[in-house]
Write a protein that holds these residues in place. Structure first.
Motif, PDB file in Angstrom:
ATOM      1  N   SER A  74      36.884  51.466  38.758  1.00 51.79           N
ATOM      2  CA  SER A  74      37.843  51.184  38.003  1.00 51.79           C
ATOM      3  C   SER A  74      38.644  52.855  37.336  1.00 51.79           C
ATOM      4  N   ARG A 123      33.364  44.986  33.721  1.00 47.54           N
ATOM      5  CA  ARG A 123      33.817  43.829  34.547  1.00 47.54           C
ATOM      6  C   ARG A 123      32.539  43.244  34.718  1.00 47.54           C
ATOM      7  N   SER A 157      33.079  40.299  30.842  1.00 47.97           N
ATOM      8  CA  SER A 157      33.248  42.455  30.867  1.00 47.97           C
ATOM      9  C   SER A 157      32.303  42.666  28.587  1.00 47.97           C
ATOM     10  N   SER A 189      35.217  36.974  27.520  1.00 48.67           N
ATOM     11  CA  SER A 189      35.824  36.630  28.849  1.00 48.67           C
ATOM     12  C   SER A 189      36.967  37.058  28.592  1.00 48.67           C
ATOM     13  N   GLY A 248      36.596  36.182  34.431  1.00 44.70           N
ATOM     14  CA  GLY A 248      36.535  37.206  34.485  1.00 44.70           C
ATOM     15  C   GLY A 248      35.238  37.018  33.562  1.00 44.70           C
TER      16      GLY A 248
END
Length: 377
Positions: A38, A333, A322, A315, A320
């Protein structure tokens, strides 16, 4: 917690794993979980507490306890098959057992809420419509070590929505009395709380509201207004205590809400643009200091939202999940992707998260511990 939004949509429309009882593979030992690449480094980190393979198609709801996970299990893996029993699995050994089966002919489990050694179970006899209330229901308190008690049940001949129980610190709560009456909007509901060893406490009418959380001082309510905001009845949050009711939001745009201790989190839909009901912002509020919310997310966000100990789980896109610091910061995440076509929502208890994910090793139920990076190592 989606019940209030579903009711608001309905009312607006009317006015316009392997889940057997045999031992499961032992969970993995605790191990650090790497953070995805990231541009920014999150203030949070996660480590794996337990993990084992499951049939995600059979697992419908999750509840997380201090040393175990509970879920409602369907008969088979078909996505439309309703759950008929409640299963508990220990974190240390992975041994699974059924602690409750629906007692209605053709019945199914409508809700599961973990409660410190007990499970609140909503047992339903389904109605003729998938989108309508059941023809009968009962709310059960089921002890994981044995014993059960009926806390509430539907009245004979009265078609009403089943409750959506919530729990916190060994206590349970629910609202009852949402009655469908020839497409007329419901006029009110009654809130109850319960502590083991006592009878349910009746708080009295809460009007057009759903109980979505318990706090140290009282009840967190989603209140459904009679006027509409962008084609849906408005939904706002309020805190009801013995001294009265305090409104926490006033724009009518609340979608989803959850509370953990003093951390309140909620999502809101847009007041312009976007789809009618899509959540686009996530806010938090420290209930110990009611001096204004923090906005921790702007832009498209998912429907799942859970408050934890110092963090918020939500969500996002591409299935995904997080976690983000409750008072703002860089989200992290979680590893793996959600399993499409299933309805197994994640569960949060204090600093832990349980969810079903798809990885290179297959589909697994995973329990993670969330901590600030300063506490790791």
């Amino acid at each position: 917690m989606m019940r209030a939004l579903a009711l608001a949509l309905l009312l607006a429309a009317t006015t316009v794993g392997c889940d057997g009882e045999s031992p499961a593979p032992a969970p993995a030992t605790a191990a650090a979980v790497g953070q995805p690449a990231s541009l920014a480094v999150s203030e949070l980190a996660v480590s794996e507490v337990a993990s084992w393979p499951v049939d995600a198609g059979r697992l419908r709801m999750l509840g997380l306890g201090p040393t175990y996970v509970v879920w409602a299990a369907a008969r088979d893996g078909r996505s439309q098959a309703g759950p008929t029993r409640v299963v508990v699995s220990d974190l240390d050994g992975g041994t699974r057992r059924t602690v409750y089966r629906s007692t209605y002919a053709g019945g199914q489990i409508g809700g599961v809420a973990e409660m410190a050694g007990r499970v609140l179970v909503v047992d339903e006899r389904p109605g003729p419509s998938d989108h309508g209330p059941p023809t009968a229901w009962r709310l059960m308190a089921v002890g994981l070590a044995g014993g059960r008690r009926v806390l509430a049940e539907s009245e004979p001949g009265v078609v009403s929505w089943s409750p959506a129980p919530v729990t916190a610190d060994g206590a349970g709560g629910w609202t009852a009395g949402w009655v469908q009456q020839d497409a007329e909007p419901p006029t009110g509901a009654v809130a109850f709380t319960w502590m083991p060893g006592s009878d349910p406490r009746r708080w009295g009418s809460v009007g057009r509201a759903q109980l979505v959380g318990l706090t140290a001082d009282g009840l967190l309510l989603e209140r459904i207004g009679r006027d509409e905001v962008r084609g849906m009845y408005r939904i706002d949050l309020a805190l009801r205590t013995r001294s009265g009711v305090r409104r926490l939001t006033d724009d009518g745009l609340v979608v989803e809400a959850d509370v953990d201790g003093s951390t309140l989190a909620w999502s809101e839909r847009a007041d312009r643009g976007h789809q009618l009901a899509d959540p686009v912002e996530v806010h938090t509020l420290d209930l110990d200091h009611l001096d204004g919310p923090e906005t921790i997310r702007r832009g498209a966000t998912g429907w799942e939202l859970h408050a934890g100990d110092g963090f918020v789980l939500r969500s996002g896109r591409h299935l995904g999940l997080s976690v983000a610091p409750a008072q703002g910061g860089t989200p992290l995440r979680l590893p793996g992707a959600r399993v499409p076509g299933t309805s197994n929502s994640p569960a949060v208890l204090a600093d832990r998260v349980a969810y079903v994910r798809r990885t290179d090793d297959g589909v697994r139920l995973v329990v993670l511990e969330v901590a600030e990076t300063a506490d790791v190592g």
